[in-house]
Structures are given as C-alpha cells and as structure tokens.
Design a protein around this motif. Sequence first.
Motif, PDB file in Angstrom:
ATOM      1  N   TYR A 114       0.831  -1.196   0.000  1.00  0.00           N
ATOM      2  CA  TYR A 114       0.000   0.000   0.000  1.00  0.00           C
ATOM      3  C   TYR A 114       0.873   1.257   0.000  1.00  0.00           C
ATOM      4  O   TYR A 114       1.996   1.251   0.531  1.00  0.00           O
ATOM      5  CB  TYR A 114      -0.883   0.056   1.254  1.00  0.00           C
ATOM      6  N   THR A 115       0.316   2.336  -0.580  1.00  0.00           N
ATOM      7  CA  THR A 115       0.908   3.666  -0.440  1.00  0.00           C
ATOM      8  C   THR A 115      -0.076   4.526   0.328  1.00  0.00           C
ATOM      9  O   THR A 115      -1.224   4.699  -0.088  1.00  0.00           O
ATOM     10  CB  THR A 115       1.204   4.303  -1.810  1.00  0.00           C
ATOM     11  N   LEU A 116       0.361   5.046   1.469  1.00  0.00           N
ATOM     12  CA  LEU A 116      -0.458   5.924   2.294  1.00  0.00           C
ATOM     13  C   LEU A 116      -0.095   7.363   1.952  1.00  0.00           C
ATOM     14  O   LEU A 116       1.006   7.824   2.251  1.00  0.00           O
ATOM     15  CB  LEU A 116      -0.218   5.642   3.779  1.00  0.00           C
ATOM     16  N   VAL A 117      -1.015   8.057   1.281  1.00  0.00           N
ATOM     17  CA  VAL A 117      -0.756   9.413   0.805  1.00  0.00           C
ATOM     18  C   VAL A 117      -1.301  10.420   1.812  1.00  0.00           C
ATOM     19  O   VAL A 117      -2.472  10.361   2.194  1.00  0.00           O
ATOM     20  CB  VAL A 117      -1.411   9.652  -0.568  1.00  0.00           C
ATOM     21  N   ALA A 118      -0.451  11.340   2.249  1.00  0.00           N
ATOM     22  CA  ALA A 118      -0.876  12.450   3.096  1.00  0.00           C
ATOM     23  C   ALA A 118      -0.883  13.711   2.242  1.00  0.00           C
ATOM     24  O   ALA A 118       0.138  14.070   1.651  1.00  0.00           O
ATOM     25  CB  ALA A 118       0.074  12.615   4.283  1.00  0.00           C
ATOM     26  N   TYR A 119      -2.043  14.365   2.156  1.00  0.00           N
ATOM     27  CA  TYR A 119      -2.151  15.592   1.378  1.00  0.00           C
ATOM     28  C   TYR A 119      -2.858  16.641   2.219  1.00  0.00           C
ATOM     29  O   TYR A 119      -3.299  16.362   3.345  1.00  0.00           O
ATOM     30  CB  TYR A 119      -2.888  15.345   0.060  1.00  0.00           C
ATOM     31  N   GLU A 120      -2.956  17.842   1.694  1.00  0.00           N
ATOM     32  CA  GLU A 120      -3.487  18.947   2.487  1.00  0.00           C
ATOM     33  C   GLU A 120      -4.653  19.605   1.768  1.00  0.00           C
ATOM     34  O   GLU A 120      -4.584  19.896   0.578  1.00  0.00           O
ATOM     35  CB  GLU A 120      -2.382  19.977   2.741  1.00  0.00           C
ATOM     36  N   SER A 121      -5.729  19.835   2.497  1.00  0.00           N
ATOM     37  CA  SER A 121      -6.911  20.481   1.945  1.00  0.00           C
ATOM     38  C   SER A 121      -7.440  21.469   2.970  1.00  0.00           C
ATOM     39  O   SER A 121      -7.767  21.080   4.099  1.00  0.00           O
ATOM     40  CB  SER A 121      -7.977  19.426   1.610  1.00  0.00           C
ATOM     41  N   ALA A 122      -7.501  22.756   2.577  1.00  0.00           N
ATOM     42  CA  ALA A 122      -7.978  23.808   3.478  1.00  0.00           C
ATOM     43  C   ALA A 122      -7.228  23.759   4.803  1.00  0.00           C
ATOM     44  O   ALA A 122      -7.820  23.829   5.892  1.00  0.00           O
ATOM     45  CB  ALA A 122      -9.472  23.685   3.695  1.00  0.00           C
ATOM     46  N   SER A 123      -5.895  23.621   4.722  1.00  0.00           N
ATOM     47  CA  SER A 123      -5.002  23.603   5.886  1.00  0.00           C
ATOM     48  C   SER A 123      -5.184  22.379   6.773  1.00  0.00           C
ATOM     49  O   SER A 123      -4.653  22.337   7.885  1.00  0.00           O
ATOM     50  CB  SER A 123      -5.179  24.879   6.721  1.00  0.00           C
ATOM     51  N   THR A 124      -5.926  21.387   6.302  1.00  0.00           N
ATOM     52  CA  THR A 124      -6.125  20.159   7.053  1.00  0.00           C
ATOM     53  C   THR A 124      -5.437  19.006   6.335  1.00  0.00           C
ATOM     54  O   THR A 124      -5.597  18.842   5.123  1.00  0.00           O
ATOM     55  CB  THR A 124      -7.627  19.841   7.200  1.00  0.00           C
TER      56      THR A 124
END
Length: 233
Positions: A114-124
């Motif tokens: 698996y690839t666990l992607v961390a991204y940012e949306s509206a500073s969250t």
Amino acid sequence: MNFKQSAHGVLGRVRRRALTWLALAALAPALVACGGSGSSSSSTASVRVANVTLTHASLNLLVDAVASTQATAKDTVSSYASVTSGARAFTFTDAGSTSTISSLTPTLTADSHYTLVAYESASTVKTILLSDNLDTPAAGVATLRLYNTATEAGKLDVYITSTPVTELTDVSTLSTAGSFSDTSAASAFSLSYGPGSYYVTVTGSGSPKDIRLLSMPLTLSSQQIATVLLTPA
C-alpha cells in the motif's frame, strides 16, 4: 502474478482557478513481479508513505502508537515498512512533534502493498490509502491510474493527448479521457494506453476553457502501471 506498482508517479496540484504540478518519480518506484519489496509473510502487509502536503516539511507515521515510518520529507515517498495485517490505527505527526495531525484505521490484507498518501486540503491534512497490488498489463500495454483528492476544485474533466495542449488549443475539439464528478470524496479511474509520451490536461467539468492543469508530461512504457495523483494546491 502482480506488478505491485510502476516506475513512474506524478503529482498534479489542483487549484480552483489555477494549477501547478510537480513530477514525483519516486511516488511509484518499480517493484519486481510476484512479490516486490517489503515483507511477504502471511501476517504482514507493506506500507509506504507519500508526503504530498503543502506545509508539512516532514511527517512521522505511527502504527498502533508505535513509530513506523519516520521523517518522510514533503514531496517524497518512503521505503516500505512491514505492518501487521488487519485493522491498524495509523497516526501522522510532524517530525519532532507528538501532536496528531491526521489519523485513520484501515484494514490491511496480508502480503499486500500500500501507499499511504498524506495531502493537504484547506489547511487540514487528509489521507488516502492506495493499493499497490495490480495485475501486470499485457505486453505493449500500460495502465494509467488517475486519483483526484482535490474535491474543492469541483467537477473536473481529464484529457490525455499525444501532443501538448497549449492555451490556444481549442480543448472543446478533444475527447475527454474521463471525468471526476464526485465532489464529496476522493475518486479514481483507470485507463489503458500503448507505450509512448502523453500529456495530461485538466479543466473544469464541461468548461474546456477553464484549464486547471496544462499539458503535464507523462511517459508510459510496456507493462507499466503509472499513477497520476491530483491534490489541492
């Protein structure tokens, strides 16, 4: 027999009215067929982290409150770590901090990658868990997976072309490769192409003049599985 991921990954950052993009060759490094890297025991899965946030320079991943993957820098991907299969509590913190910035509890299948992607949306900081266990395409064919996490950008149309699209191109004369119409959750679709050079252009849905991403280059090879990930910018 599975080809657990491809030798090519691309990150496209999506804004509501403007777009930037960044190529991440390490987002999907090549793995050998029938096993790949990482653990292959009957009780573990293999998980790597892709940090595609905008403002978090380095992330730590804890699994069941125990440090797993440390200091994954922004716009990079970690090596695979062995994780016990089953329901696991994943927690992200900034490197050097113990404060939780995002968490999820996925169920992992043994012997899977698996690839666990961390991204940012509206500073969250948000996350999406991608399965890297895909069947190898036939000879002379490549699989292109497109994921959209930029739900705040609204509905989007995607064009895949063999020549670059310019701001003067009449995009309305082109055929869409697919669309993202769900603005409530991340979504995806997959396509098959022959080996060669391609360009990814994204517009607002039904609005070919509303260009969000312009001619992102992409090279596909035989039996490759490439991933294009669209994230907020």
